[in-house]
Design a protein around this motif. Structure first.
Motif, PDB file in Angstrom:
ATOM      1  N   THR A  22       0.820  -1.209   0.000  1.00  0.00           N
ATOM      2  CA  THR A  22       0.000   0.000   0.000  1.00  0.00           C
ATOM      3  C   THR A  22       0.856   1.262   0.000  1.00  0.00           C
ATOM      4  O   THR A  22       0.492   2.258  -0.617  1.00  0.00           O
ATOM      5  CB  THR A  22      -0.941   0.010   1.211  1.00  0.00           C
ATOM      6  N   GLN A  23       2.000   1.227   0.690  1.00  0.00           N
ATOM      7  CA  GLN A  23       2.881   2.388   0.682  1.00  0.00           C
ATOM      8  C   GLN A  23       3.404   2.670  -0.729  1.00  0.00           C
ATOM      9  O   GLN A  23       3.435   3.817  -1.189  1.00  0.00           O
ATOM     10  CB  GLN A  23       4.052   2.180   1.644  1.00  0.00           C
ATOM     11  N   GLU A  24       3.799   1.602  -1.425  1.00  0.00           N
ATOM     12  CA  GLU A  24       4.236   1.766  -2.812  1.00  0.00           C
ATOM     13  C   GLU A  24       3.096   2.251  -3.696  1.00  0.00           C
ATOM     14  O   GLU A  24       3.297   3.004  -4.649  1.00  0.00           O
ATOM     15  CB  GLU A  24       4.801   0.451  -3.332  1.00  0.00           C
ATOM     16  N   GLY A  25       1.863   1.823  -3.357  1.00  0.00           N
ATOM     17  CA  GLY A  25       0.711   2.286  -4.104  1.00  0.00           C
ATOM     18  C   GLY A  25       0.499   3.784  -3.955  1.00  0.00           C
ATOM     19  O   GLY A  25       0.180   4.478  -4.925  1.00  0.00           O
ATOM     20  N   GLY A  26       0.649   4.299  -2.742  1.00  0.00           N
ATOM     21  CA  GLY A  26       0.512   5.740  -2.527  1.00  0.00           C
ATOM     22  C   GLY A  26       1.541   6.527  -3.299  1.00  0.00           C
ATOM     23  O   GLY A  26       1.237   7.571  -3.907  1.00  0.00           O
ATOM     24  N   ASN A  27       2.790   6.049  -3.307  1.00  0.00           N
ATOM     25  CA  ASN A  27       3.846   6.744  -4.055  1.00  0.00           C
ATOM     26  C   ASN A  27       3.591   6.684  -5.562  1.00  0.00           C
ATOM     27  O   ASN A  27       3.848   7.643  -6.289  1.00  0.00           O
ATOM     28  CB  ASN A  27       5.204   6.124  -3.728  1.00  0.00           C
ATOM     29  N   ALA A  28       3.075   5.545  -6.031  1.00  0.00           N
ATOM     30  CA  ALA A  28       2.768   5.417  -7.458  1.00  0.00           C
ATOM     31  C   ALA A  28       1.654   6.367  -7.869  1.00  0.00           C
ATOM     32  O   ALA A  28       1.660   6.914  -8.977  1.00  0.00           O
ATOM     33  CB  ALA A  28       2.372   3.969  -7.768  1.00  0.00           C
ATOM     34  N   PHE A  29       0.695   6.584  -6.986  1.00  0.00           N
ATOM     35  CA  PHE A  29      -0.397   7.516  -7.269  1.00  0.00           C
ATOM     36  C   PHE A  29       0.153   8.925  -7.475  1.00  0.00           C
ATOM     37  O   PHE A  29      -0.284   9.656  -8.376  1.00  0.00           O
ATOM     38  CB  PHE A  29      -1.389   7.483  -6.106  1.00  0.00           C
ATOM     39  N   ARG A  30       1.124   9.297  -6.651  1.00  0.00           N
ATOM     40  CA  ARG A  30       1.737  10.627  -6.791  1.00  0.00           C
ATOM     41  C   ARG A  30       2.516  10.739  -8.096  1.00  0.00           C
ATOM     42  O   ARG A  30       2.427  11.758  -8.798  1.00  0.00           O
ATOM     43  CB  ARG A  30       2.673  10.895  -5.602  1.00  0.00           C
ATOM     44  N   ARG A  31       3.263   9.692  -8.458  1.00  0.00           N
ATOM     45  CA  ARG A  31       4.012   9.722  -9.716  1.00  0.00           C
ATOM     46  C   ARG A  31       3.072   9.866 -10.911  1.00  0.00           C
ATOM     47  O   ARG A  31       3.375  10.572 -11.868  1.00  0.00           O
ATOM     48  CB  ARG A  31       4.830   8.443  -9.867  1.00  0.00           C
ATOM     49  N   ALA A  32       1.939   9.191 -10.844  1.00  0.00           N
ATOM     50  CA  ALA A  32       0.978   9.271 -11.945  1.00  0.00           C
ATOM     51  C   ALA A  32       0.535  10.709 -12.176  1.00  0.00           C
ATOM     52  O   ALA A  32       0.467  11.181 -13.316  1.00  0.00           O
ATOM     53  CB  ALA A  32      -0.228   8.382 -11.654  1.00  0.00           C
ATOM     54  N   GLY A  33       0.218  11.415 -11.110  1.00  0.00           N
ATOM     55  CA  GLY A  33      -0.215  12.799 -11.250  1.00  0.00           C
ATOM     56  C   GLY A  33       0.839  13.673 -11.898  1.00  0.00           C
ATOM     57  O   GLY A  33       0.524  14.540 -12.735  1.00  0.00           O
TER      58      GLY A  33
END
Length: 398
Positions: free
Chosen positions: A257-268
């Motif tokens: 989930t932590q990696e998921g949060g960081n990936a969400f930021r990269r997407a933006g």
């Protein structure tokens, strides 16, 4: 599930790539009528996801998934009969309800088939699914270039057939029984899990990036650039090719989930780079416009992979095993709410502003992405309320 996903998205690639052009150029609806109709359909479709997810949790996800695929075959076929904005809206409402129900049940089925790593398994499905979309988009490009009603009719019938084929392939998938459900969970809503509800809202807003490819870009190419119409299908196909090539590689880096949060930021941040490139396509001649659109689509596709990987890691990781259907239905509710509002917002606000609208859209995506790690940390500090386990019901059959 891989063959089922492949053939289903092959059909989607055939028709979804050209659906906006069919509605506007063949049925002769205006862009505003299409946008309003899809918005109404999206809002109506919101009612189907959570009940379908509950059914999948209580009776097993296989039956609900197969049934909704059959309904989708009927609703897609009905697009052949539309001749007015009212009829288009009615058919779109039925189609959106079936799709929302299928997404919830299918998410629960993926969680069971994927075992302990459903996000990784879903990334694999997405890879093969995008391969199907690529092939479908190539066929769609031929029909778009022909431009006749008969050509578009062939696309719609092929899409309808793909739903039937997808259901038939699921005959090879085990019919998993429901997972044991805690007694205290009878009335618990997934939205009572506040971090998950917050992520569902973020995912619903960030999910507008899919409509950049399927709705906003085709209208932009056709009305604001000098690019030929085949650029629409080419951009859709390129989007899928990039996802096929990079989904597994990038998705493997997004497991927690932590990696998921960081990936969400990269997407933006990636979307912040792609949107201005699309805006610039209106300022170049017809020979260069397709090239610039393709470059922008490559960038956008990388952002899409980061976003989808984040969605899978957080969507499955924040949900209890026994309530995957309900949580996937609730996540779908947030996503569908964004998709419902998207057509009107994208076609009237962002497209209405012209090139500045693309810049504003990129900034919105970046702001949403920045909230991903914050929501993830909140979820880590607020674990779901524990449940008392209860035994499964006894089998009283003779």
């Amino acid at each position: 599930m891989v063959p089922s996903t492949f053939v289903n998205l092959l059909g989607n690639g055939l028709f979804n790539t050209a659906s906006v052009l069919y509605f506007t150029l063949v049925v002769h609806l205006t862009a505003a009528q299409v946008g309003i109709g899809l918005t109404i359909a999206g809002l109506i479709g919101l009612v189907a996801g959570i009940p379908a997810g509950i059914l999948a949790d209580r009776h097993g996800p296989w039956t609900v998934t197969v049934a909704t695929l059959a309904v989708q075959a009927l609703t897609v076929s009905a697009f052949l009969a539309i001749h007015s904005a009212l009829l288009f809206t009615l058919v779109a409402c039925a189609d959106r309800m079936a799709a929302s129900a299928n997404n919830a049940a299918r998410g629960a089925l993926i969680a069971r088939v994927g075992g302990g790593r459903p996000a990784e398994f879903r990334a694999k499905l997405r890879t093969f699914g995008n391969a199907g979309i690529v092939l479908g988009a190539l066929g769609s490009g031929i029909a778009v270039e022909i431009g006749s009603r008969a050509a578009y009719t062939g696309l719609i019938l092929a899409d309808a057939a793909s739903f039937i084929a997808a259901a038939l392939f699921l005959l090879r998938v085990p019919r998993y029984p429901p997972s044991p459900r805690p007694a205290s969970d009878e009335t618990r809503s997934a939205f009572a899990d506040r971090p998950f509800a917050a992520f569902a809202a973020l995912e619903g807003a960030m999910g507008l990036q899919y409509q950049v490819v399927s709705l906003m870009l085709p209208i932009w190419i056709a009305t604001r650039t000098h690019a030929p119409h085949w650029t629409v299908a080419a951009a859709f196909a390129l989007n899928s090719v990039v996802c096929v090539l990079l989904q597994a590689r990038i998705g493997a880096r997004v497991a927690t989930t932590q990696e998921g949060g960081n990936a969400f930021r990269r997407a933006g941040l990636v979307f912040l780079a792609s949107c201005p490139l699309i805006a610039l396509s209106a300022d170049v001649p017809g020979t260069l416009a397709p090239v610039l659109v393709m470059v922008a689509m490559c960038v956008h596709s990388v952002g899409e992979i980061w976003e989808s990987s984040a969605s899978m890691a957080l969507g499955f990781g924040l949900a209890p095993d026994h309530a995957q259907g309900r949580y996937q239905g609730s996540l779908g509710l947030g996503f569908d709410a964004g998709q419902a509002l998207g057509p009107v917002v994208l076609t009237t606000v962002f497209l209405g502003l012209g090139q500045p609208g693309w810049l504003l859209l990129g900034l919105c995506f970046a702001g949403l992405g920045a909230l991903g790690p914050t929501v993830t940390r909140w979820a880590e500090r607020t674990p779901p309320r524990p449940f008392a386990a209860v035994p499964p019901p006894l089998d009283t059959s003779p």
